[in-house]
Design a protein around this motif. Structure first.
Motif, PDB file in Angstrom:
ATOM      1  N   PHE A  19       6.801 -31.234  -3.212  1.00 14.81           N
ATOM      2  CA  PHE A  19       5.609 -31.858  -2.630  1.00 14.81           C
ATOM      3  C   PHE A  19       5.437 -31.531  -1.148  1.00 14.81           C
ATOM      4  O   PHE A  19       4.616 -32.172  -0.477  1.00 14.81           O
ATOM      5  CB  PHE A  19       5.639 -33.382  -2.821  1.00 14.81           C
ATOM      6  CG  PHE A  19       4.960 -33.846  -4.088  1.00 14.81           C
ATOM      7  CD1 PHE A  19       4.988 -33.085  -5.244  1.00 14.81           C
ATOM      8  CD2 PHE A  19       4.318 -35.070  -4.138  1.00 14.81           C
ATOM      9  CE1 PHE A  19       4.373 -33.508  -6.409  1.00 14.81           C
ATOM     10  CE2 PHE A  19       3.694 -35.520  -5.302  1.00 14.81           C
ATOM     11  CZ  PHE A  19       3.719 -34.733  -6.438  1.00 14.81           C
TER      12      PHE A  19
ATOM     13  N   HIS B 212       4.131 -30.182   2.227  1.00 10.84           N
ATOM     14  CA  HIS B 212       2.883 -29.616   2.732  1.00 10.84           C
ATOM     15  C   HIS B 212       3.263 -28.598   3.805  1.00 10.84           C
ATOM     16  O   HIS B 212       3.638 -28.968   4.923  1.00 10.84           O
ATOM     17  CB  HIS B 212       1.989 -30.710   3.324  1.00 10.84           C
ATOM     18  CG  HIS B 212       0.693 -30.184   3.869  1.00 10.84           C
ATOM     19  ND1 HIS B 212      -0.426 -30.004   3.092  1.00 10.84           N
ATOM     20  CD2 HIS B 212       0.354 -29.763   5.116  1.00 10.84           C
ATOM     21  CE1 HIS B 212      -1.406 -29.523   3.829  1.00 10.84           C
ATOM     22  NE2 HIS B 212      -0.960 -29.365   5.061  1.00 10.84           N
TER      23      HIS B 212
ATOM     24  N   GLN C 231      -0.112 -22.695  -0.455  1.00  7.85           N
ATOM     25  CA  GLN C 231      -1.318 -23.510  -0.528  1.00  7.85           C
ATOM     26  C   GLN C 231      -2.546 -22.648  -0.748  1.00  7.85           C
ATOM     27  O   GLN C 231      -3.402 -22.953  -1.582  1.00  7.85           O
ATOM     28  CB  GLN C 231      -1.472 -24.322   0.762  1.00  7.85           C
ATOM     29  CG  GLN C 231      -0.469 -25.459   0.862  1.00  7.85           C
ATOM     30  CD  GLN C 231      -0.600 -26.221   2.164  1.00  7.85           C
ATOM     31  OE1 GLN C 231       0.319 -26.926   2.549  1.00  7.85           O
ATOM     32  NE2 GLN C 231      -1.718 -26.097   2.845  1.00  7.85           N
TER      33      GLN C 231
ATOM     34  N   HIS D 170       1.041 -28.460  -6.788  1.00  3.74           N
ATOM     35  CA  HIS D 170       1.871 -28.811  -5.628  1.00  3.74           C
ATOM     36  C   HIS D 170       3.004 -27.801  -5.481  1.00  3.74           C
ATOM     37  O   HIS D 170       3.277 -27.000  -6.387  1.00  3.74           O
ATOM     38  CB  HIS D 170       2.449 -30.229  -5.777  1.00  3.74           C
ATOM     39  CG  HIS D 170       3.287 -30.429  -7.016  1.00  3.74           C
ATOM     40  ND1 HIS D 170       4.634 -30.156  -7.064  1.00  3.74           N
ATOM     41  CD2 HIS D 170       2.955 -30.884  -8.251  1.00  3.74           C
ATOM     42  CE1 HIS D 170       5.105 -30.437  -8.259  1.00  3.74           C
ATOM     43  NE2 HIS D 170       4.101 -30.881  -9.008  1.00  3.74           N
TER      44      HIS D 170
END
Length: 448
Positions: free
Chosen positions: A158, A160, A167, A188
């Motif tokens: 998960f 970022h 992404q 994810h």
């Protein structure tokens, strides 16, 4: 000519489609393709396109080489990455069913194998729905040439990753999938460095299997565009999580979820419990299909929540079968999750065997053992024995032995498919076993 066929012909003309790719999947789960011109479509729908089936791994013998592929108009989609930006000319695809010259379904066609089991489920009043969580790694572009997997990032579950390649990759891949009518639930970064997960929405099992084959192609295409390498290899790096395809499953009787009973344990009906019992009872026999590579067993026995033992539970991610409880009061959400599948598995054969095993449990009234709520991998062998928990096959060799002895697999896949799988996979095992690995050289060469 039916309405779907008429729609395809009209779309091809209106959208200036110059090539139509006819796709099908061989026994190993590899996508095959041939391009035809629009002028050939009408005869393809009515008569099929002839080809040499003996040239396709596992499809037919040389003496039965002549085969036909007939496109399924319901699977027509334009390929976004094959549309010319200047002229607007495009390429579309359709999945095909493989037929004999007499027009009967080929027993060795993966898609037909799944259709046969789905038809049996339909005769019992059931529709089979699946929802896969597909994991894969993104590596440096030269990984295929060098054989050295270098992840594109060092992210974890998960995470970022600001301006991360993953992404951008997921966003472009999802846009391409949705342009082809494939709905995505969420995506994810997964636990491994460079590892990603994209989950497809629930659909009937045949559509899901077609979508998985399209998904793999889209992921590979986007990787090429972005200058990275995407792999669905079950365990590309030692010490890092493998890539699986946890698959959620449910049976519906019309609009009613046959797995749901608000008064049952974990909201499970008797049908749901017997279905899980069937999965557990036949798990050893089907593993050579759901996990078909020597590398698959590095994932299954490599930790990181990969299932190694045959048991079930509720909130237990070490179990082979899990009963998720994300929305316990929503009847339509009742489902079971089978956690062993590789993301590189043949989805048609895998879904066929999972459904056949579950249906066997329902038809025979298999009794479900008690659930296991603790981490099975931390139990002692004696504790597991007392609870009746057996290990999954620890190697492809053991899995093939279990497959060969299975009546369920023989009935579901058919003699031709089983014979081919046994020959092909035993050859893979023999070649693997003959290797002298870097580990052996590092450990033994300096001291022996």
């Amino acid at each position: 000519m039916d309405r779907q066929q008429e729609f395809v012909l009209r779309s091809v003309e209106e959208r200036d489609i110059r090539f139509i790719r006819l796709w099908f999947t061989d026994v190993n789960g590899s996508l095959k393709s041939v391009a035809v011109a629009p002028a050939e479509l009408e005869s393809a729908f009515s008569e099929g396109i002839g080809f040499d089936g003996s040239a396709i791994e596992g499809l037919t013998r040389v003496s039965e080489a002549d085969m036909l592929m007939r496109p399924d108009p319901a699977t027509y989609q334009v390929l976004p990455w094959r549309t010319d930006a200047v002229s607007g000319q495009g390429t579309a695809r359709m999945f095909c069913d493989i037929l004999t010259p007499e027009g009967t379904p080929a027993a060795s066609d993966s898609r037909q194998v799944l259709k046969r089991v789905l038809a049996r489920a339909a005769d019992a009043g059931f529709t089979f729905y699946t929802h896969p969580e597909v994991e894969f790694y993104l590596l440096a572009d030269d990984a295929r040439k060098t054989g050295v997997p270098v992840p594109i990032d060092s992210g974890g579950f998960f995470d970022h990753v600001a301006r991360g390649e993953g992404q951008d990759f997921r966003r472009q891949a999802i846009s391409m999938l949705e342009a082809m009518g494939i709905s995505v639930e969420f995506s994810h970064h997964e636990a491994g460095p460079g590892q990603n997960e994209i989950d497809l929405r629930y659909a009937d099992a045949l559509s899901t299997a077609d979508n998985i084959m399209t998904f793999r192609t889209v992921i590979k295409e986007v990787a090429i565009q972005q200058g990275v390498y995407a792999t669905f290899m079950p365990k590309p790096m030692a010490g890092q999580p493998g890539s699986g395809m946890h698959t959620h499953m449910s049976l519906f009787e019309g609009d009613r979820n046959a797995f749901h009973d608000p008064g049952g344990q974990y909201g499970l009906s008797k049908t749901g419990r017997s279905f899980i019992a069937g999965l557990l009872h036949h798990a050893h026999e089907i593993t050579a299909v759901t996990n078909q590579y020597v590398n698959s067993y590095k994932r299954l026995w490599g930790g990181d929540e990969a299932p190694s033992y045959v048991c079930w539970g509720h909130n237990n991610r070490s179990a082979l079968v899990r009963v998720p409880m994300y929305k316990p009061r929503k009847a339509g959400a009742a489902r079971v999750e089978y956690r062993a599948l590789d993301s590189a598995a043949n989805p048609y054969l895998s879904f066929a065997l999972l459904l056949a095993a579950g249906l066997k449990g329902v038809e025979e009234g298999y009794e479900l053992p008690e659930p296991t709520d603790e981490d099975v991998t931390r139990m002692t062998p004696a504790e597991r024995k007392v609870m009746g928990i057996t290990p999954l096959p620890a190697s492809l060799d053991r899995a093939l032995t279990a497959l060969e002895a299975s009546d369920l697999v023989a009935e579901t896949l058919g003699e031709h498919v089983v014979d081919y799988l046994l020959r092909d996979k035993r050859e893979e095992w023999n070649q693997y076993r003959a290797q002298v690995t870097p580990y052996e050289l590092r450990r033994h060469l300096p001291v022996l």
